[in-house]
Design a protein around this motif. Structure first.
Motif, mmCIF file in Angstrom:
data_model
loop_
_atom_site.group_PDB
_atom_site.id
_atom_site.type_symbol
_atom_site.label_atom_id
_atom_site.label_comp_id
_atom_site.label_asym_id
_atom_site.label_seq_id
_atom_site.Cartn_x
_atom_site.Cartn_y
_atom_site.Cartn_z
ATOM 1 N N TYR A 34 0.850 -1.200 0.000
ATOM 2 C CA TYR A 34 0.000 0.000 0.000
ATOM 3 C C TYR A 34 0.876 1.237 0.000
ATOM 4 C CZ TYR A 34 -3.556 -3.103 2.065
ATOM 5 O OH TYR A 34 -4.420 -4.116 2.333
ATOM 6 N N GLU A 35 0.331 2.312 -0.509
ATOM 7 C CA GLU A 35 0.981 3.619 -0.355
ATOM 8 C C GLU A 35 -0.105 4.622 0.013
ATOM 9 O OE1 GLU A 35 4.616 3.543 -3.572
ATOM 10 O OE2 GLU A 35 2.659 4.285 -4.202
ATOM 11 N N TRP A 36 0.239 5.500 0.932
ATOM 12 C CA TRP A 36 -0.702 6.563 1.283
ATOM 13 C C TRP A 36 0.008 7.905 1.152
ATOM 14 C CZ3 TRP A 36 -0.034 2.354 4.520
ATOM 15 C CH2 TRP A 36 -1.165 1.611 4.871
ATOM 16 N N ASN A 37 -0.714 8.950 0.852
ATOM 17 C CA ASN A 37 -0.185 10.269 1.164
ATOM 18 C C ASN A 37 -1.113 11.017 2.098
ATOM 19 O OD1 ASN A 37 -2.113 10.944 -0.633
ATOM 20 N ND2 ASN A 37 -0.670 11.382 -2.281
ATOM 21 N N SER A 38 -2.196 10.371 2.490
ATOM 22 C CA SER A 38 -3.075 10.934 3.508
ATOM 23 C C SER A 38 -3.873 9.766 4.085
ATOM 24 C CB SER A 38 -4.003 11.957 2.873
ATOM 25 O OG SER A 38 -4.816 12.523 3.862
ATOM 26 N N PHE A 39 -4.163 9.827 5.368
ATOM 27 C CA PHE A 39 -4.877 8.725 6.006
ATOM 28 C C PHE A 39 -6.317 9.096 6.289
ATOM 29 C CE2 PHE A 39 -0.560 7.557 7.099
ATOM 30 C CZ PHE A 39 -0.602 6.199 6.876
ATOM 31 N N PHE A 348 4.196 10.695 3.883
ATOM 32 C CA PHE A 348 3.890 9.733 2.831
ATOM 33 C C PHE A 348 4.275 8.392 3.393
ATOM 34 C CE2 PHE A 348 5.594 7.045 -0.487
ATOM 35 C CZ PHE A 348 4.656 7.141 -1.487
ATOM 36 N N LEU A 349 3.341 7.504 3.549
ATOM 37 C CA LEU A 349 3.680 6.223 4.138
ATOM 38 C C LEU A 349 3.441 5.102 3.181
ATOM 39 C CD1 LEU A 349 2.657 8.023 6.799
ATOM 40 C CD2 LEU A 349 3.929 6.091 7.671
ATOM 41 N N ARG A 350 4.354 4.167 3.246
ATOM 42 C CA ARG A 350 4.309 3.055 2.327
ATOM 43 C C ARG A 350 4.395 1.807 3.187
ATOM 44 N NH1 ARG A 350 8.950 3.844 -1.409
ATOM 45 N NH2 ARG A 350 7.524 4.975 -2.732
ATOM 46 N N LEU A 351 3.579 0.848 2.874
ATOM 47 C CA LEU A 351 3.629 -0.400 3.622
ATOM 48 C C LEU A 351 4.149 -1.469 2.686
ATOM 49 C CD1 LEU A 351 2.849 -1.802 6.223
ATOM 50 C CD2 LEU A 351 0.632 -2.210 5.231
ATOM 51 N N ASN A 352 5.247 -2.087 3.078
ATOM 52 C CA ASN A 352 5.902 -3.058 2.205
ATOM 53 C C ASN A 352 5.888 -4.427 2.863
ATOM 54 O OD1 ASN A 352 7.099 -1.006 0.395
ATOM 55 N ND2 ASN A 352 8.163 -0.445 2.261
ATOM 56 N N HIS A 353 6.041 -5.445 2.097
ATOM 57 C CA HIS A 353 6.384 -6.709 2.729
ATOM 58 C C HIS A 353 7.328 -7.510 1.854
ATOM 59 C CE1 HIS A 353 3.517 -8.839 0.205
ATOM 60 N NE2 HIS A 353 3.858 -9.971 0.756
ATOM 61 N N LYS A 354 8.150 -8.311 2.563
ATOM 62 C CA LYS A 354 9.148 -9.134 1.899
ATOM 63 C C LYS A 354 8.477 -10.422 1.447
ATOM 64 C CE LYS A 354 12.055 -11.642 4.340
ATOM 65 N NZ LYS A 354 13.177 -12.214 5.093
#
Ligand SMILES: *[C@@H]1O[C@H](CO)[C@@H](O)[C@H](O)[C@H]1NC(C)=O
Ligand SMILES: *[C@@H]1O[C@H](CO)[C@@H](O)[C@H](O)[C@H]1NC(C)=O
Ligand SMILES: *[C@@H]1O[C@H](CO)[C@@H](O)[C@H](O)[C@H]1NC(C)=O
Ligand SMILES: *[C@@H]1O[C@H](CO)[C@@H](O)[C@H](O)[C@H]1NC(C)=O
Ligand SMILES: *[C@@H]1O[C@H](CO)[C@@H](O)[C@H](O)[C@H]1NC(C)=O
Length: 355
Positions: A34-39, A348-354
């Motif tokens: 996911y990527e957000w620039n606002s929640f 700006f939040l980004r949620l990553n996974h391996k």
């Protein structure tokens, strides 16, 4: 590589070049989920008249993930600060084009300001293999600190709310500074170890006896914690706040209620870590205050850090939070401030996974 070519002259690039530590074979290859620039939150529905008030106070620009836990198809985050619910969940899969809204956990009813029967300020989180979510609550000026245990397999019901005695965690708000909780699960009992930066001890909670106590570590206050996976020789790793030194103590010493524990120095990081986790293969991962990289260390070997991830330019004090799920997948959030105007950076939040 993780580098953006437009970053070629940034200080971060120079640091990589000088250290030459990030070798591609070591690099964790994350997938962006996911990527957000606002929640935004999933707001209470229906006739709840507190809705307007909650929504009004919410500033979508000030949402900072602090701690994370993953169980099944859900990812849990504790958030700072000044927001209507400090504990939320998200589905582990979704679409990049529509990042999910934050759902309060377990419900809006358990997030009521200054109602001490509800969660006031969620900090450290852990999900155990039995589907319990353990939540450390720093409390508020009126409410003391608590440990909440939720049953994720049973409609998220509250299984336990442990109110720490004053002698274990100060009931006066200025007298405590709660950060992290980690777990030592065994067939006999589930113990939680907790760091209170305002005191010189480790807090221990026994689920079997619903009881908490302290074990003294004279001269040292703890900020971040991690537990090794091998049950027979399990160690608690501990880190102070403004320090690069990593310590450990055998968890067997922490059953010594009211006694002292002899912590040993095991190594020194190159930077100040704020977050550590150990996977089931005995590899400790660490993230650092105001730094854009992660490192790892195989705890079965002498202390030696290896860079495993570089996020590019991050302008945040705690740029990441991360957790392993039960399949040893590493989930990570990274906070990147994109400057939309010179006076007001937009998180700006980004949620990553391996994989
Ligand atoms: C990550 O990707 C690079 C480039 O494709 C590859 O060389 C490297 O082995 C991968 N690393 C891991 C840990 O899979
Ligand atoms: C772990 O793997 C199992 C089997 O592949 C899968 O059913 C489960 O959903 C996975 N758990 C998570 C947290 O992804
Ligand atoms: C969860 O709640 C729903 C609706 O209240 C109920 O039908 C269901 O049986 C509950 N599940 C469990 C595991 O208690
Ligand atoms: C917990 O509350 C105390 C009292 O205000 C505060 O100083 C501290 O920063 C809080 N802890 C954390 C980890 O935010
Ligand atoms: C960690 O080190 C031990 C001892 O050298 C080794 O057996 C093990 O394979 C290493 N683990 C990883 C994940 O590299």
């Amino acid at each position: 590589m993780f580098l953006k070519s437009s970053n070629a002259m940034s200080p971060f690039y120079v640091a990589i070049f000088l250290n030459g530590l990030l070798c591609v074979a070591n690099a964790i290859n994350f997938t962006t989920v996911y990527e957000w620039n606002s929640f935004d939150f999933i707001w209470p529905s229906g006739a709840d008249n507190s809705k307007g008030e909650i929504e009004q106070k919410f500033n979508p620009d000030y949402v900072y993930p602090r701690y994370m836990a993953v169980f099944g198809q859900r990812l849990f985050l504790s958030l700072d600060t000044g927001i209507p619910a400090t504990l939320v969940w998200l589905p582990t899969s979704g679409t990049l084009t529509a990042p999910p809204k934050l759902a309060p956990f377990p419900s809006w009813d358990l997030h009521k300001k200054d109602n001490c029967d509800t969660i006031q300020w969620a900090k450290g989180l852990q999900a155990d293999t039995d589907g319990r979510l353990w939540v450390l609550d720093n409390g508020s000026s009126d409410c003391s600190s608590k440990l909440w245990i939720f049953d994720l397999a049973n409609n998220d019901t509250t299984e336990r709310v442990h109110q720490f005695p004053d002698a274990v965690i100060s009931h006066s708000f200025g007298g405590r500074r709660m950060y992290e909780v980690v777990l030592d699960k065994s067939p006999d009992d589930d113990l939680a170890f907790i760091a209170d930066y305002n005191s010189q001890h480790i807090i221990v909670y026994s689920r079997k006896n619903d009881k908490s106590w302290t074990v003294k570590t004279p001269g040292r206050s703890w900020f971040s914690l991690a537990v090794s996976p091998n049950r027979e020789a399990r160690q608690l790793y501990l880190k102070r706040y403004s320090s690069k030194e990593l310590y450990s103590v055998s968890v067997s010493e922490l059953k010594n209620e009211g006694g002292s524990a002899a912590v040993k120095l095991v190594g020194e990081f190159a930077e100040f870590p704020f977050k550590m986790e150990i996977d089931s293969a005995n590899v400790l991962y660490a993230a650092f205050y105001r730094k854009t990289h992660l490192t790892k260390w195989n705890i079965s070997e002498p202390f030696r850090e290896q860079h495993v991830y570089e996020a590019g330019y991050l302008d945040s004090n705690w740029p990441f939070t991360f957790a392993f799920d039960s399949n040893d997948t590493l989930w990570l959030t990274s906070a990147q401030d994109i400057i939309v105007s010179s006076i007001h950076p937009q998180p700006f939040l980004r949620l990553n996974h391996k994989e």
